[in-house]
Design a protein around this motif. Structure first.
Motif, PDB file in Angstrom:
ATOM      1  N   ASN A  65       0.828  -1.207   0.000  1.00 32.13           N
ATOM      2  CA  ASN A  65       0.000   0.000   0.000  1.00 32.13           C
ATOM      3  C   ASN A  65       0.861   1.255   0.000  1.00 32.13           C
ATOM      4  OD1 ASN A  65      -2.433  -1.455   0.036  1.00 32.13           O
ATOM      5  ND2 ASN A  65      -2.393  -1.635   2.256  1.00 32.13           N
ATOM      6  N   PHE A  66       1.953   1.220   0.727  1.00 33.40           N
ATOM      7  CA  PHE A  66       2.906   2.339   0.728  1.00 33.40           C
ATOM      8  C   PHE A  66       3.838   2.176  -0.473  1.00 33.40           C
ATOM      9  CE2 PHE A  66       7.081   4.085   1.902  1.00 33.40           C
ATOM     10  CZ  PHE A  66       6.726   5.401   2.175  1.00 33.40           C
ATOM     11  N   GLN A  67       3.899   3.201  -1.305  1.00 35.11           N
ATOM     12  CA  GLN A  67       4.670   3.080  -2.545  1.00 35.11           C
ATOM     13  C   GLN A  67       5.687   4.207  -2.737  1.00 35.11           C
ATOM     14  OE1 GLN A  67       4.817   0.790  -5.202  1.00 35.11           O
ATOM     15  NE2 GLN A  67       3.775  -0.579  -3.783  1.00 35.11           N
ATOM     16  N   SER A  68       5.945   4.988  -1.700  1.00 34.49           N
ATOM     17  CA  SER A  68       6.896   6.087  -1.835  1.00 34.49           C
ATOM     18  C   SER A  68       8.309   5.575  -1.595  1.00 34.49           C
ATOM     19  CB  SER A  68       6.559   7.212  -0.849  1.00 34.49           C
ATOM     20  OG  SER A  68       7.440   8.301  -1.019  1.00 34.49           O
ATOM     21  N   PHE A  69       8.780   4.767  -2.521  1.00 32.23           N
ATOM     22  CA  PHE A  69      10.119   4.204  -2.382  1.00 32.23           C
ATOM     23  C   PHE A  69      10.718   3.912  -3.755  1.00 32.23           C
ATOM     24  CE2 PHE A  69       7.226   0.479  -2.005  1.00 32.23           C
ATOM     25  CZ  PHE A  69       7.674  -0.294  -3.069  1.00 32.23           C
ATOM     26  N   GLU A  70      12.033   3.759  -3.767  1.00 33.22           N
ATOM     27  CA  GLU A  70      12.763   3.262  -4.924  1.00 33.22           C
ATOM     28  C   GLU A  70      13.397   1.928  -4.550  1.00 33.22           C
ATOM     29  OE1 GLU A  70      16.183   5.575  -5.979  1.00 33.22           O
ATOM     30  OE2 GLU A  70      16.892   5.768  -3.902  1.00 33.22           O
ATOM     31  N   VAL A  71      13.613   1.074  -5.531  1.00 35.42           N
ATOM     32  CA  VAL A  71      14.225  -0.235  -5.306  1.00 35.42           C
ATOM     33  C   VAL A  71      15.526  -0.312  -6.078  1.00 35.42           C
ATOM     34  CG1 VAL A  71      13.973  -2.729  -5.498  1.00 35.42           C
ATOM     35  CG2 VAL A  71      11.969  -1.318  -4.989  1.00 35.42           C
ATOM     36  N   LEU A  72      16.605  -0.571  -5.356  1.00 36.46           N
ATOM     37  CA  LEU A  72      17.923  -0.756  -5.972  1.00 36.46           C
ATOM     38  C   LEU A  72      18.349  -2.207  -5.765  1.00 36.46           C
ATOM     39  CD1 LEU A  72      19.784   2.439  -4.632  1.00 36.46           C
ATOM     40  CD2 LEU A  72      18.291   2.228  -6.637  1.00 36.46           C
ATOM     41  N   VAL A  73      18.504  -2.945  -6.843  1.00 33.95           N
ATOM     42  CA  VAL A  73      19.032  -4.304  -6.782  1.00 33.95           C
ATOM     43  C   VAL A  73      20.509  -4.240  -7.155  1.00 33.95           C
ATOM     44  CG1 VAL A  73      18.963  -6.623  -7.776  1.00 33.95           C
ATOM     45  CG2 VAL A  73      16.831  -5.396  -7.302  1.00 33.95           C
ATOM     46  N   VAL A  74      21.356  -4.683  -6.225  1.00 34.51           N
ATOM     47  CA  VAL A  74      22.801  -4.659  -6.457  1.00 34.51           C
ATOM     48  C   VAL A  74      23.242  -6.074  -6.805  1.00 34.51           C
ATOM     49  CG1 VAL A  74      25.050  -4.005  -5.548  1.00 34.51           C
ATOM     50  CG2 VAL A  74      22.985  -2.824  -4.746  1.00 34.51           C
ATOM     51  N   ASP A  75      23.539  -6.298  -8.068  1.00 36.35           N
ATOM     52  CA  ASP A  75      23.949  -7.613  -8.541  1.00 36.35           C
ATOM     53  C   ASP A  75      25.408  -7.861  -8.154  1.00 36.35           C
ATOM     54  OD1 ASP A  75      24.103 -10.029  -9.866  1.00 36.35           O
ATOM     55  OD2 ASP A  75      24.566  -9.108 -11.792  1.00 36.35           O
ATOM     56  N   ASP A  76      25.638  -8.886  -7.349  1.00 35.24           N
ATOM     57  CA  ASP A  76      26.974  -9.178  -6.828  1.00 35.24           C
ATOM     58  C   ASP A  76      27.619 -10.302  -7.639  1.00 35.24           C
ATOM     59  OD1 ASP A  76      29.230  -9.259  -5.259  1.00 35.24           O
ATOM     60  OD2 ASP A  76      28.291 -10.361  -3.615  1.00 35.24           O
ATOM     61  N   ALA A 116      21.546   5.819  -3.347  1.00 33.77           N
ATOM     62  CA  ALA A 116      20.214   5.927  -2.732  1.00 33.77           C
ATOM     63  C   ALA A 116      19.755   7.379  -2.643  1.00 33.77           C
ATOM     64  CB  ALA A 116      20.241   5.298  -1.343  1.00 33.77           C
ATOM     65  N   LYS A 117      18.475   7.597  -2.872  1.00 31.07           N
ATOM     66  CA  LYS A 117      17.863   8.915  -2.759  1.00 31.07           C
ATOM     67  C   LYS A 117      17.052   9.063  -1.463  1.00 31.07           C
ATOM     68  CE  LYS A 117      17.367   9.281  -7.797  1.00 31.07           C
ATOM     69  NZ  LYS A 117      16.385   9.399  -8.922  1.00 31.07           N
ATOM     70  N   GLY A 118      16.743   7.948  -0.821  1.00 26.93           N
ATOM     71  CA  GLY A 118      15.848   7.977   0.320  1.00 26.93           C
ATOM     72  C   GLY A 118      16.486   8.480   1.604  1.00 26.93           C
ATOM     73  N   LYS A 119      15.654   9.068   2.470  1.00 25.20           N
ATOM     74  CA  LYS A 119      16.093   9.483   3.806  1.00 25.20           C
ATOM     75  C   LYS A 119      16.182   8.271   4.725  1.00 25.20           C
ATOM     76  CE  LYS A 119      14.989  12.696   7.566  1.00 25.20           C
ATOM     77  NZ  LYS A 119      14.032  13.733   8.057  1.00 25.20           N
ATOM     78  N   TRP A 120      15.295   7.291   4.490  1.00 26.78           N
ATOM     79  CA  TRP A 120      15.350   6.024   5.216  1.00 26.78           C
ATOM     80  C   TRP A 120      15.849   4.944   4.267  1.00 26.78           C
ATOM     81  CZ3 TRP A 120      10.138   5.518   8.411  1.00 26.78           C
ATOM     82  CH2 TRP A 120      10.106   6.532   9.388  1.00 26.78           C
TER      83      TRP A 120
END
Length: 371
Positions: A65-76, A116-120
Motif C-alpha cells: 500500500n505504501f509506494q513512496s520508495f525506490e528499489v535498488l538491486v545490487v547484482d553481486d 540511494a535517494k531515500g532518507k530512510w
C-alpha cells in the motif's frame, strides 16, 4: 524408581523451565498508521545468483500500500539470470563494482547506499517477501514510533516446502534466542546485533555508524552492523517477522542448508551473552536427558518412571514445537522426534567450530570465505 532416572527427570523439568525463561516472547510489528507521513524510502537488495527467488520479493513490493520508495538491486557478480529478472520488474539495477569476484553482501549494500535517494534505508535479502500489502507500512510505523533512530531489524518467518528444511527448526530458535533480548527479562541484556535479512535505518545514523563499509570484512554482517550502531549509542530493535515478512532458507538442497548454518553459528555464538548461552546449553541438553530417561524407564519396565519420563518427553516435544512455530511453519509431527533435531543441530555446530577455528574458512554460494 532408580536414583539415576529420578535425577534425569528432575534435570529434564529444570531444562524446560530454562527454556521458558530464555525464549519468553517474540514481538512483531503491528498497528500500521494509515495517516502517517513517512519520508522517501530506498530499498536496497543485494543479490548473488538469486534469479529463482528475487521475483517473489519484487512482486510483494509492487503490492504494498505504501509506494513512496525506490528499489535498488545490487547484482553481486551473479552467473545466473538475476539481472534480467530484476530488470523485468523495472527496478534500478546496479553492479557491485569491485575487482573481486563475488565481493560480498556488505560491499554490495554499501554500493547501493551510494546511489540511494531515500532518507530512510531498508536492506532486504533477495529471498524475503512481504506477507501482505500492509507489511511494509507496519515496519515503517514501528520505526517512526521509536523515534526513527538506529535500526529496526526483523527475522523473517521461515517458510518451507520440502521436508529436509524442517531440520532447521532448532537453528531458527537458537538464532533468535542468541540475540539476548527475548528472555523473560526483556532488554536487560544488550542485543547481540541485528537480524540480517530485513534492516531499516535512516541515512544519517547509517553514515554515523560507518555502515557496511565499516564491517565489510565481517563474516556475520548482521551482527557487526548492529554492533556498529550500538557503538555510536544508537538503538537496535530486533523483532520477529510472523505475518509481516517471510523467507525460504536454503531451498537449493540439504548441502546448502549445512553450509549456510555452518557459516553462521561458530562466529555468531560469540555474541551471545554467557547467561543466555548457559541456558541454551541446558535446554539443548534437556532433550537428550529426557530421551535417555525414557529409554532407561522402558528398559526397567517400571510403570511410574515410564509415565513420568513419557510426560517429560511430550512436554519437551510441545515446548520445542511452540518455540519453532514462532519462527516458521514447521511440520508439527517432526517434533515427536525432537532428539534428532537437537542432535543435528549439535553436529552442525561442532562442524562449524571445526571449520572456523581449525580450517579458518567456510563455504557459501560457491565461494570459500576465510575467517
Amino acid at each position: 524408581m532408580s536414583v539415576s532416572i529420578m535425577i534425569n527427570i528432575i534435570l529434564g523439568f529444570v531444562a524446560i523451565i530454562f527454556g521458558v525463561i530464555m525464549f519468553w516472547s517474540l514481538p512483531v510489528p503491528a498497528n500500521q498508521n494509515k495517516n502517517a507521513n513517512f519520508p522517501f524510502l530506498t530499498i536496497i537488495i543485494p543479490a548473488r545468483n538469486e534469479a529463482e527467488r528475487i521475483s517473489s520479493l519484487l512482486s510483494s513490493l509492487q503490492e504494498q500500500n505504501f509506494q513512496s520508495f525506490e528499489v535498488l538491486v545490487v547484482d553481486d557478480h551473479s552467473i545466473d539470470n538475476t539481472a534480467s529478472v530484476a530488470k523485468a520488474f523495472g527496478v534500478k539495477l546496479l553492479h557491485n563494482e569491485t575487482e573481486e569476484d563475488g565481493a560480498g553482501k556488505s560491499r554490495a549494500c554499501w554500493h547501493g547506499v551510494q546511489h540511494a535517494k531515500g532518507k530512510w534505508l531498508l536492506f532486504l535479502d533477495a529471498d524475503t517477501q512481504f506477507y501482505n500489502p500492509d507489511s511494509l507500512e507496519g515496519i515503517l510505523t514501528f520505526y517512526q514510533r521509536k523515534g526513527a533512530r538506529g535500526i529496526v531489524s526483523l527475522q523473517p518467518f521461515h517458510s518451507m516446502q520440502h521436508m529436509y528444511e524442517n531440520l532447521s527448526a532448532i537453528f531458527n530458535i537458537i538464532v533468535i534466542v542468541g540475540m539476548n533480548i527475548f528472555t523473560i527479562w526483556g532488554r536487560q541484556f544488550k542485543t547481540a546485533g541485528s537480524f540480517g535479512p530485513c534492516i531499516l535505518c535512516n541515512r544519517d545514523d547509517y553514515y554515523l555508524s560507518g555502515g557496511h563499509k565499516k564491517i565489510k570484512e565481517a563474516l556475520m554482517d548482521d551482527l557487526a552492523l548492529g554492533q556498529a550502531f550500538l557503538d555510536k549509542k544508537l538503538p537496535v530493535y530486533c523483532m520477529g517477522g510472523k505475518e509481516v515478512i517471510s523467507f525460504r532458507m536454503y531451498p537449493e538442497g540439504f548441502k546448502s542448508l549445512v553450509e549456510g548454518w555452518c557459516k553462521s553459528f561458530a562466529v555468531g555464538s560469540k555474541s551471545t551473552q554467557p547467561v543466555i548461552m548457559l541456558m541454551i546449553i541446558i535446554w539443548i541438553s534437556g532433550s537428550f536427558i529426557s530421551t535417555g530417561a525414557l529409554i532407561s524407564a522402558i528398559a526397567a519396565m517400571e510403570a511410574l518412571p515410564i509415565m513420568l519420563t513419557g510426560l517429560l518427553y511430550l512436554l519437551y516435544m510441545v515446548q520445542t514445537l511452540l518455540f519453532a512455530k514462532r519462527c516458521g511453519d514447521f511440520r508439527w509431527f517432526i517434533f515427536f522426534f525432537h532428539p534428532i533435531l537437537f542432535l543435528f543441530f549439535t553436529g552442525i555446530y561442532i562442524y562449524s567450530l571445526f571449520r572456523v577455528y581449525v580450517l579458518h574458512s567456510v563455504k557459501w554460494k560457491d565461494r570459500k570465505i576465510d575467517v
